[in-house]
Design a protein around this motif. Structure first.
Motif, PDB file in Angstrom:
ATOM      1  N   VAL A 155      -9.612  -1.526 -31.960  1.00 25.02           N
ATOM      2  CA  VAL A 155     -10.563  -0.493 -31.564  1.00 25.02           C
ATOM      3  C   VAL A 155     -11.365  -0.957 -30.347  1.00 25.02           C
ATOM      4  O   VAL A 155     -11.463  -2.146 -30.055  1.00 25.02           O
ATOM      5  N   ASP A 156     -11.951   0.016 -29.642  1.00 26.52           N
ATOM      6  CA  ASP A 156     -12.751  -0.278 -28.449  1.00 26.52           C
ATOM      7  C   ASP A 156     -14.236  -0.405 -28.757  1.00 26.52           C
ATOM      8  O   ASP A 156     -14.985  -0.977 -27.966  1.00 26.52           O
ATOM      9  N   ALA A 157     -14.670   0.152 -29.872  1.00 30.94           N
ATOM     10  CA  ALA A 157     -16.071   0.070 -30.271  1.00 30.94           C
ATOM     11  C   ALA A 157     -16.171   0.350 -31.759  1.00 30.94           C
ATOM     12  O   ALA A 157     -15.303   1.020 -32.338  1.00 30.94           O
ATOM     13  N   VAL A 158     -17.218  -0.164 -32.373  1.00 28.13           N
ATOM     14  CA  VAL A 158     -17.451   0.023 -33.806  1.00 28.13           C
ATOM     15  C   VAL A 158     -18.823   0.664 -33.986  1.00 28.13           C
ATOM     16  O   VAL A 158     -19.810   0.230 -33.377  1.00 28.13           O
ATOM     17  N   LEU A 159     -18.881   1.683 -34.829  1.00 34.88           N
ATOM     18  CA  LEU A 159     -20.133   2.358 -35.128  1.00 34.88           C
ATOM     19  C   LEU A 159     -20.533   2.054 -36.571  1.00 34.88           C
ATOM     20  O   LEU A 159     -19.716   2.207 -37.482  1.00 34.88           O
ATOM     21  N   LEU A 160     -21.771   1.626 -36.762  1.00 34.73           N
ATOM     22  CA  LEU A 160     -22.290   1.356 -38.098  1.00 34.73           C
ATOM     23  C   LEU A 160     -22.803   2.666 -38.688  1.00 34.73           C
ATOM     24  O   LEU A 160     -23.743   3.258 -38.162  1.00 34.73           O
ATOM     25  N   ALA A 161     -22.201   3.117 -39.775  1.00 37.19           N
ATOM     26  CA  ALA A 161     -22.509   4.435 -40.329  1.00 37.19           C
ATOM     27  C   ALA A 161     -23.754   4.448 -41.195  1.00 37.19           C
ATOM     28  O   ALA A 161     -24.116   5.512 -41.709  1.00 37.19           O
TER      29      ALA A 161
END
Length: 235
Positions: free
Chosen positions: A181-187
């Motif tokens: 992945v290119d970026a990770v989002l913390l939900a």
């Protein structure tokens, strides 16, 4: 023009998420007077019900009505699982109401990332986050495709340190096929303390929602005209 000390309410479902939001507002929006409302059964009851029910939606709307009646000039829901209730709240109240990760999602979609991962430690947060991302695509990123990968690690919720939380999340993401992945989002706000450790493990940008929310609310209130103060006399 931003009032000297605008009253910003935050409704929390998880104590750890509440702490993260308060620390972030103290740093990024210190002018705000923060009003914290905690219902620590909201997330457990959503898990037990397999998602949001009409009763849980009404419960959140009652909490929103409580802070609006108390004079809140803006509201942030820090629990991503209840984000859909914001759409209803915006039709009922004029004060700005912000979903927990809305500002973060906008930033992610506006950025150069082709493949974005959403990671969580609570099951209801995953579909809520994905639904928000997809809803924002037509306005924020209409001309570019985005590939969304999701990973859930309920073990991360019981981790004893941010480093352990990061390891659980990274393992779940790799198992879900999200190794490129290119970026990770913390939900969830409760995962924010693990952001730096997760960045080091994955070597990609990791975005969190608390700071983005604080800055967006500050900008909203700074741009809004000062409300007229009228005295309401009870009949």
């Amino acid at each position: 023009m931003l009032e000297p000390r605008p009253l910003v309410a935050m409704i929390h479902a998880v104590p750890s998420g509440a702490r993260v939001a308060q620390e972030t507002f103290a740093r990024d929006f210190p002018e705000a007077r923060v009003w914290n409302v905690l219902d620590d059964r909201l997330l457990d009851d959503a898990r037990a019900a397999g998602g949001l029910t009409d009763a849980l939606r009404r419960r959140m709307l009652r909490l929103i009505g409580h802070v609006m009646d108390g004079g809140a000039q803006a509201l942030l829901l820090t629990c991503s699982s209840y984000g859909e209730v914001v759409d209803t709240a915006r039709t009922l109240w004029e004060a700005p109401v912000l979903k927990s990760d809305e500002a973060m999602f906008k930033a992610a979609l506006a950025g150069p990332y082709r493949r974005i991962a959403v990671v969580a430690s609570a099951a209801p947060a995953v579909p809520a986050a994905v639904a928000q991302l997809h809803a924002l695509v037509p306005t924020v990123r209409p001309d570019r495709a985005v590939d969304i990968v999701t990973a859930l690690s309920e073990d991360a919720a019981a981790a004893e340190s941010p480093e352990d939380t990061a390891r659980h999340l990274a393992s779940a993401l790799r198992a879900a096929g999200g190794g490129d992945v290119d970026a990770v989002l913390l939900a969830q706000y409760s995962l924010t303390p693990a952001r730096e450790a997760l960045t080091a493990l994955l070597d990609v940008p990791v975005l969190d929602g608390a700071g983005a929310a604080a800055r967006e609310l500050r900008d909203w209130l700074a741009a809004a005209p000062s409300p007229a103060h009228t005295e309401v006399v009870a009949p």
